[in-house]
Design a protein around this motif. Structure first.
Motif, mmCIF file in Angstrom:
data_model
loop_
_atom_site.group_PDB
_atom_site.id
_atom_site.type_symbol
_atom_site.label_atom_id
_atom_site.label_comp_id
_atom_site.label_asym_id
_atom_site.label_seq_id
_atom_site.Cartn_x
_atom_site.Cartn_y
_atom_site.Cartn_z
ATOM 1 N N ALA A 181 0.832 -1.211 0.000
ATOM 2 C CA ALA A 181 0.000 0.000 0.000
ATOM 3 C C ALA A 181 0.863 1.257 0.000
ATOM 4 O O ALA A 181 0.614 2.199 -0.760
ATOM 5 N N ILE A 182 1.883 1.270 0.839
ATOM 6 C CA ILE A 182 2.770 2.444 0.911
ATOM 7 C C ILE A 182 3.489 2.642 -0.423
ATOM 8 O O ILE A 182 3.586 3.768 -0.922
ATOM 9 N N ALA A 183 3.951 1.547 -1.028
ATOM 10 C CA ALA A 183 4.644 1.649 -2.321
ATOM 11 C C ALA A 183 3.712 2.202 -3.399
ATOM 12 O O ALA A 183 4.099 3.096 -4.172
ATOM 13 N N TRP A 184 2.478 1.688 -3.465
ATOM 14 C CA TRP A 184 1.529 2.169 -4.471
ATOM 15 C C TRP A 184 1.156 3.627 -4.235
ATOM 16 O O TRP A 184 1.083 4.414 -5.168
ATOM 17 N N MET A 185 0.896 3.968 -2.973
ATOM 18 C CA MET A 185 0.509 5.350 -2.696
ATOM 19 C C MET A 185 1.673 6.306 -2.970
ATOM 20 O O MET A 185 1.456 7.441 -3.399
ATOM 21 N N ALA A 186 2.895 5.866 -2.745
ATOM 22 C CA ALA A 186 4.066 6.706 -3.054
ATOM 23 C C ALA A 186 4.131 7.018 -4.547
ATOM 24 O O ALA A 186 4.652 8.045 -4.961
ATOM 25 N N GLU A 187 3.554 6.112 -5.356
ATOM 26 C CA GLU A 187 3.495 6.313 -6.808
ATOM 27 C C GLU A 187 2.206 7.024 -7.220
ATOM 28 O O GLU A 187 1.925 7.182 -8.414
ATOM 29 N N GLY A 188 1.369 7.390 -6.228
ATOM 30 C CA GLY A 188 0.120 8.093 -6.513
ATOM 31 C C GLY A 188 -1.019 7.193 -6.959
ATOM 32 O O GLY A 188 -1.979 7.658 -7.565
ATOM 33 N N LYS A 189 -0.908 5.900 -6.637
ATOM 34 C CA LYS A 189 -1.901 4.936 -7.129
ATOM 35 C C LYS A 189 -2.999 4.652 -6.109
ATOM 36 O O LYS A 189 -2.742 4.572 -4.915
ATOM 37 N N ARG A 190 -4.189 4.456 -6.631
ATOM 38 C CA ARG A 190 -5.316 4.005 -5.804
ATOM 39 C C ARG A 190 -5.163 2.518 -5.553
ATOM 40 O O ARG A 190 -4.400 1.833 -6.229
ATOM 41 N N ARG A 191 -5.942 2.003 -4.621
ATOM 42 C CA ARG A 191 -5.870 0.586 -4.254
ATOM 43 C C ARG A 191 -6.117 -0.317 -5.465
ATOM 44 O O ARG A 191 -5.419 -1.282 -5.693
ATOM 45 N N ASN A 192 -7.110 -0.021 -6.255
ATOM 46 C CA ASN A 192 -7.471 -0.875 -7.410
ATOM 47 C C ASN A 192 -7.015 -0.249 -8.727
ATOM 48 O O ASN A 192 -7.701 -0.357 -9.737
ATOM 49 N N TRP A 193 -5.850 0.339 -8.724
ATOM 50 C CA TRP A 193 -5.345 1.032 -9.904
ATOM 51 C C TRP A 193 -5.210 0.129 -11.118
ATOM 52 O O TRP A 193 -5.360 0.574 -12.240
ATOM 53 N N LYS A 194 -4.984 -1.177 -10.907
ATOM 54 C CA LYS A 194 -4.802 -2.097 -12.020
ATOM 55 C C LYS A 194 -6.071 -2.217 -12.868
ATOM 56 O O LYS A 194 -6.004 -2.560 -14.044
ATOM 57 N N TYR A 195 -7.225 -1.972 -12.240
ATOM 58 C CA TYR A 195 -8.506 -2.171 -12.930
ATOM 59 C C TYR A 195 -9.100 -0.889 -13.453
ATOM 60 O O TYR A 195 -10.152 -0.899 -14.081
ATOM 61 N N GLU A 196 -8.445 0.229 -13.217
ATOM 62 C CA GLU A 196 -8.961 1.495 -13.695
ATOM 63 C C GLU A 196 -8.637 1.656 -15.168
ATOM 64 O O GLU A 196 -7.625 1.178 -15.663
ATOM 65 N N ALA A 197 -9.515 2.334 -15.893
ATOM 66 C CA ALA A 197 -9.315 2.544 -17.319
ATOM 67 C C ALA A 197 -8.067 3.403 -17.537
ATOM 68 O O ALA A 197 -7.817 4.357 -16.798
ATOM 69 N N CYS A 198 -7.312 3.044 -18.544
ATOM 70 C CA CYS A 198 -6.081 3.785 -18.841
ATOM 71 C C CYS A 198 -6.408 5.086 -19.526
ATOM 72 O O CYS A 198 -7.322 5.224 -20.242
#
Length: 198
Positions: A181-198
């Motif tokens: 979670a900390i790594a993803w948030m450091a990159e500005g990503k939401r929890r389910n960023w993989k499923y969000e439309a590009c």
């Protein structure tokens, strides 16, 4: 006045107390709306008119129910709804409203369907903000980028991370999720960023 034999069978298999209720309501539906279409939807008798569901009925172990698809528009916004029933849990014919009232409600439901009126959308109550667990708060303090992202998230995005972390059953799983979670948030990503439309 086509009758669906599946509804006949449904009534025959209902508890003895429920059979007269179901028969009476069915007759009133046909009296109010001679062209009504009968069917079984979600395992229960359903009545449709003008391309939409009008009402439905059901028998349970301890009660029977009858309800309008557009309950709030037919019976009234302030009238509580007990499960699927517009008139509460019924155990005898005396629990039904007077025939005059029921026929009035049926005709109102018919007019709504004929006018193409849709059921009002139910508004879900907003969830209260989730409390940030201590381990997540401590990890965020040690990573400025993750902390800034988390602080900028709307409450729902914060809740997704919090629930994902606290729902871990084992400590090692929780620790892995926290680090991720900390790594993803450091990159500005939401929890389910993989499923969000590009």
């Amino acid at each position: 006045m086509a009758r669906d034999p599946r509804i006949d069978a449904y009534i025959e298999h209902a508890a003895p107390f429920a059979q007269p209720i179901l028969r009476h309501v069915r007759e009133l539906v046909h009296a109010a709306c001679p062209g009504v279409e009968e069917s079984i939807k979600w395992g229960m008798p359903s009545f449709s008119h003008a391309g939409g569901i009008l009402c439905g009925m059901a028998a349970f172990k301890q009660h029977a129910s009858f309800g309008f698809w557009k309950h709030a528009l037919v019976v009234g916004e302030g009238e509580p709804r007990d499960g699927m029933g517009s008139y509460g849990k019924m155990t005898s014919l005396q629990d039904l409203p007077p025939d005059k009232t029921l026929l009035m409600h049926l005709r109102k439901a018919m007019r709504l369907n004929e006018a193409g009126v849709k059921s009002p959308a139910r508004k879900a109550a907003p969830k209260p903000p989730s409390e940030t667990p201590e381990d997540l708060a401590a990890a965020l303090k040690n990573n400025n980028a993750a902390q800034a992202t988390f602080a900028a998230f709307p409450p729902g995005c914060r809740r997704e991370y919090i629930e994902w972390i606290v729902e871990a059953r084992r400590e090692d799983t929780r620790a892995r999720r926290l680090a991720q979670a900390i790594a993803w948030m450091a990159e500005g990503k939401r929890r389910n960023w993989k499923y969000e439309a590009c």
